[in-house]
Scaffold this motif. Sequence first.
Motif, PDB file in Angstrom:
ATOM      1  N   LYS A   1      -6.406   9.109  -1.541  1.00 32.35           N
ATOM      2  CA  LYS A   1      -7.283   8.182  -1.464  1.00 32.35           C
ATOM      3  C   LYS A   1      -8.665   8.686  -0.890  1.00 32.35           C
ATOM      4  O   LYS A   1      -9.688   8.302  -1.178  1.00 32.35           O
ATOM      5  CB  LYS A   1      -6.927   7.103  -0.347  1.00 32.35           C
TER       6      LYS A   1
ATOM      7  N   ASP B   1      -0.914   4.530  -3.662  1.00 33.39           N
ATOM      8  CA  ASP B   1      -0.797   4.074  -2.392  1.00 33.39           C
ATOM      9  C   ASP B   1      -0.027   2.743  -2.640  1.00 33.39           C
ATOM     10  O   ASP B   1      -0.261   1.850  -3.591  1.00 33.39           O
ATOM     11  CB  ASP B   1      -2.201   3.737  -2.112  1.00 33.39           C
ATOM     12  N   SER B   2       0.828   2.294  -1.654  1.00 35.21           N
ATOM     13  CA  SER B   2       1.681   1.185  -1.767  1.00 35.21           C
ATOM     14  C   SER B   2       1.064  -0.351  -1.705  1.00 35.21           C
ATOM     15  O   SER B   2       1.240  -1.044  -2.494  1.00 35.21           O
ATOM     16  CB  SER B   2       2.894   1.205  -0.740  1.00 35.21           C
ATOM     17  N   GLU B   3      -0.022  -0.201  -0.993  1.00 33.88           N
ATOM     18  CA  GLU B   3      -0.961  -1.362  -1.020  1.00 33.88           C
ATOM     19  C   GLU B   3      -1.569  -1.606  -2.398  1.00 33.88           C
ATOM     20  O   GLU B   3      -1.623  -2.790  -2.533  1.00 33.88           O
ATOM     21  CB  GLU B   3      -1.868  -1.283   0.324  1.00 33.88           C
TER      22      GLU B   3
ATOM     23  N   ASN C   1      -6.235   4.786   8.333  1.00 36.63           N
ATOM     24  CA  ASN C   1      -5.537   4.886   7.033  1.00 36.63           C
ATOM     25  C   ASN C   1      -6.093   3.448   6.181  1.00 36.63           C
ATOM     26  O   ASN C   1      -6.454   3.506   5.046  1.00 36.63           O
ATOM     27  CB  ASN C   1      -4.154   5.043   6.933  1.00 36.63           C
TER      28      ASN C   1
ATOM     29  N   GLU D   1      -8.242   2.718   2.994  1.00 36.66           N
ATOM     30  CA  GLU D   1      -7.763   1.975   2.063  1.00 36.66           C
ATOM     31  C   GLU D   1      -8.623   0.808   1.621  1.00 36.66           C
ATOM     32  O   GLU D   1      -8.541   0.141   0.377  1.00 36.66           O
ATOM     33  CB  GLU D   1      -6.226   1.427   2.389  1.00 36.66           C
TER      34      GLU D   1
HETATM   35 MG    MG Z   1      -0.979   2.987   1.977  1.00 40.65          MG
END
Ligand code: MG
Length: 382
Positions: free
Chosen positions: A122, A147-149, A214, A218
Motif C-alpha cells: 500500500k 489488501d483485505s479491505e 494502517n 488504506e
Molecule cells: Mg488491510
Amino acid sequence: MKHISLLGATGSIGTQTLDVIRQFPKQFSLEAMSVGRNIDLAIEQIHEFKPSVVSVMSKTEYDKLVHQVPSDTKIVWGNEGLSEVATISKVSIVVNAVIGSVGLAPTLAAIREGKTIAIANKETLVTAGHIVTNEAKRANVPLLPVDSEHSAIFQALQGEQKSEIDKLILTASGGSFRDRSRSDLKDVTVQEALQHPNWSMGAKITIDSATMMNKGLEIIEAHWLFDIPYEKIDVLLHKESIIHSMVEYIDGSVIAQLGTPDMKVPIQYALTYPNRFQNFTNERLRLSEIGQLHFQAMDVERYRCVEFAYEAGRIGGTMPTVLNAANEVAVSYFLQNRLSFLGIESVIEQAMTEHEAIQQPSLEEIVAVDLETRQFIDTLIK
Ligand code: MG
Ligand code: NDP
C-alpha cells in the motif's frame, strides 16, 4: 498457466502467496521472486519453486546466496534487481508484497511492461498514487487489490456503477491497543504492540494497525484504487474482522464482503480474478459459531493517524509522501526501542507541519521528498 513474479517472497504476504501458488500447480507457476535479507528461507523457496530469476537486497546477500542455488537460477540484487524481477517477459502478473515505498520503482517498471499488478504494497499507492494509477490507465493494466479491505470493496463493486456509490466503508479491527485509552498508551512496549488480536502480519503493518496508521494508509489506498473522493470514504471499527469492508450505494443498499481473517483469500482472488477457485484449505466462515458482530464509530481523537491521513489526502500532492515516509522511519525507530509509541504520531505531525506540499509532483520530486522526510525524522529523533 499464469506465470507470476513475486516481490517480497519471504514476507508475511509473500509466504502466503506461495501457499496459494503451491495449491494450484497447474494454474500458477513462480517465474521470478525477490527477497530482502532472509537468505535461508529464500534457499528453501528456490529449491521448491525453481524460479528462473531471484533478486536479493544487496551484494552481501548476493554473495551468500549465489553458490547455494542451482546454476540455472539467475541471481540479481538491489533496486535494479527488483525491477528486473518485475519485468520478466514470460510473467503476466506481478504480486507486489514488499514493504514500504521501495515497491514504487518496480511497480512502475512492471506497469510499463504491461503486467497485471496484484498490489499488497500500500505504501506505493500512498506515496505516488496519481503516478501509479495514471500509468496503469495509460498502459491499460489492472491494479488488483490484495489488501483485505480493498479486495472486499473491489468485490462489492463488481457489476455496479461507480456513479451510484454513496460511500466506501473501511472496517478496522482497532489493533493491539483497542481496549486502552490514550493515556494508557504512554509506556507501551514493542512486544505489546506486536500482539495483533486478529491478524498475523509483518512487524511494520502490525505497528501501523496499533497506531491506526494502517487504516490511514488504506484510506489513501482506496482513494487511488477506486478513484473516490475522501469525503466518501468512512472508517468503522469492527473488532471481529469478519466484514472486510463495504460499499454503500445511493439507494441505501450496503454490499459487504465477509470471511475469516485469512489473507490467503484476497491473495487468491487477486490471482484468479475474474474467476474463483475452489479452496479446501481455508477455514470457512461459521457465523452461527461467531454469534455476534460489533461496530463502533471511529474516534479520530483517540487515533490521530486517521486524521493525519485524511488531511494528507485532502492536501494531496507530496503530503501523502511525507505522511508515509515519516511513518516508515518512525515505526522503524519504535521497533528498535528508540522512539515511544505516541512519539510515532508526534514526529509524523511535525513532518507534515513543516512540509509545503508540491502539487502534481513528478516521480523525481516524490523520490526527493521521500528522502528529505526520512532525513528530517532521523535528525528529529537523534
Ligand atoms: Mg488491510
Ligand atoms: P513483511 O515485513 O512480512 O515482508 C516484507 C517483504 O519485503 C520481505 O520479503 C522482505 O524481505 C522484503 N523487503 C523488506 N525490505 C525490503 C527492501 N528494502 N528491498 C527489498 N525487499 C525488501 O511485510 P508484510 O508481508 O506484512 O507486508 C507487505 C506489504 O503488504 C506491506 O505493504 C503491507 O502493508 C501489506 N499488507 C500486509 C498484510 C499482511 O497480512 N501482512 C495485509 C495487508 C497488506 P526479507 O524478509 O527477506 O528481508
